[in-house]
Design an enzyme around this catalytic site. Structure first.
Site, short mmCIF file in Angstrom:
data_model
loop_
_atom_site.label_atom_id
_atom_site.label_comp_id
_atom_site.label_asym_id
_atom_site.label_seq_id
_atom_site.Cartn_x
_atom_site.Cartn_y
_atom_site.Cartn_z
N SER A 138 0.86 -1.18 0.00
CA SER A 138 0.00 0.00 0.00
C SER A 138 0.90 1.24 0.00
CB SER A 138 -0.83 -0.02 1.28
OG SER A 138 -1.50 1.20 1.49
N TYR A 151 -2.98 -0.42 10.46
CA TYR A 151 -2.95 -0.76 9.02
C TYR A 151 -1.57 -0.43 8.44
CZ TYR A 151 -4.23 -0.80 4.05
OH TYR A 151 -4.28 -1.06 2.69
#
Ligand SMILES: NC(=O)c1ccc[n+]([C@@H]2O[C@H](COP(=O)([O-])OP(=O)(O)OC[C@H]3O[C@@H](n4cnc5c(N)ncnc54)[C@H](O)[C@@H]3O)[C@@H](O)[C@H]2O)c1
Length: 251
Positions: A138, A151
């Site tokens: 990501s 996250y």
């Protein structure tokens, strides 16, 4: 380009994973499709028109037993494995004060533990095929975001697993990481933007983060995964490929 290559894509019943399956299928591969439930997996396969190039492999990557069952069934159905794409992931926003053990375990067990134990279960088959692994990281593999620390930690870890394995598994197995920015999937649209008081305003803010001023499309991430998994990337291992419209390039 991937004629009869044997591919497992975790978390591929929708979104980026679904686009990766579609792209591999169109390139001639045989693909094991994994969603959490039999229904979601079968429905994804039906959307792709079915056929014997696609194997349904439902299962949950959040436990070691789940990872081992998914990978073993995929290897059995495909007759081996050439490419593993560790795509399954979730995103729950939580500030440091809010982030309790349940949130930590939910994110880490799917994003990080799932990536590790699916790869561990696949490594023998991948050595036999001189195959490769693509992790889906990501922009959060590089950048910290407020209220997203768990996250971010998980996706930093997903990139670091790819880098460490690229050293450990060479020259038999290449390992890379594709790092999407904001992509138009349920994770961003349904679970984030649509939850805002003013979704239009949040959408334009999120689009604005990218130099290219738009969300990415799942097929744009799939194209990068196929490149990293292909023979054209034969000298590429341990790399992080950002597909983020310039989001992490600076501001
Ligand atoms: N959409 C984005 O903007 C974006 C940005 C950066 C990274 N990513 C990453 O890309 C990947 C795919 O994201 P997406 O946007 O397509 O998400 P999504 O929510 O649309 O799809 C997630 C997929 O993962 C599957 N999944 C979730 N938990 C699972 C579990 N325990 N076991 C097996 N499968 C499970 C779901 O069934 C679904 O198929 C994730 O790893 C995510 O972190 C997405």
């Amino acid at each position: 380009m991937f004629e009869n290559k044997r591919v497992l894509v975790t978390g591929s019943s929708r979104g980026i994973g679904f686009a990766i399956v579609k792209a591999f299928l169109e390139a001639g591969a045989r693909v094991a499709v994994n969603g959490r439930t039999a229904e979601s997996t079968e429905s994804a396969i039906a959307k792709l028109g079915g056929g014997d190039q696609l194997m349904p492999i439902p299962g949950d990557v959040s436990s070691v037993a789940g990872c081992e069952a998914i990978v073993a069934t995929a290897i059995e159905s495909l007759g081996g494995m050439d490419i593993l794409v560790n795509n399954a992931g979730i995103d729950i926003g939580a500030s440091l004060e809010e982030g309790d053990e349940a949130v930590w375990d939910a994110i880490m067990n799917i994003n990080l533990k799932g990536t590790y134990f699916c790869s561990r279960a696949a490594v023998k088959a991948l050595r036999e095929s001189c195959g490769n692994i693509v992790n889906v990281g990501s922009d959060s593999s590089f950048m910290g975001t407020a209220d997203m620390s768990i996250y971010c930690a998980s996706k930093g870890g997903v990139l670091m697993l790819a880098r460490a394995w690229s050293r450990e598994l060479a020259p038999d197995i290449r390992v890379n990481c594709v790092c999407p920015g904001f992509v138009d999937t349920d994770m961003v649209r349904r679970d984030y933007i649509d939850q805002a008081d003013d979704p239009e305003e949040l959408l334009s803010q999120v689009e604005d983060y990218a130099a290219l001023k738009r969300l990415g499309r799942p097929e744009e991430i799939a194209a990068a995964v196929l490149y990293l998994a292909s023979e054209q990337a034969g000298f590429v291992t341990g790399s992080a490929l950002s597909i983020d419209g310039g989001l992490t390039a600076g501001y």
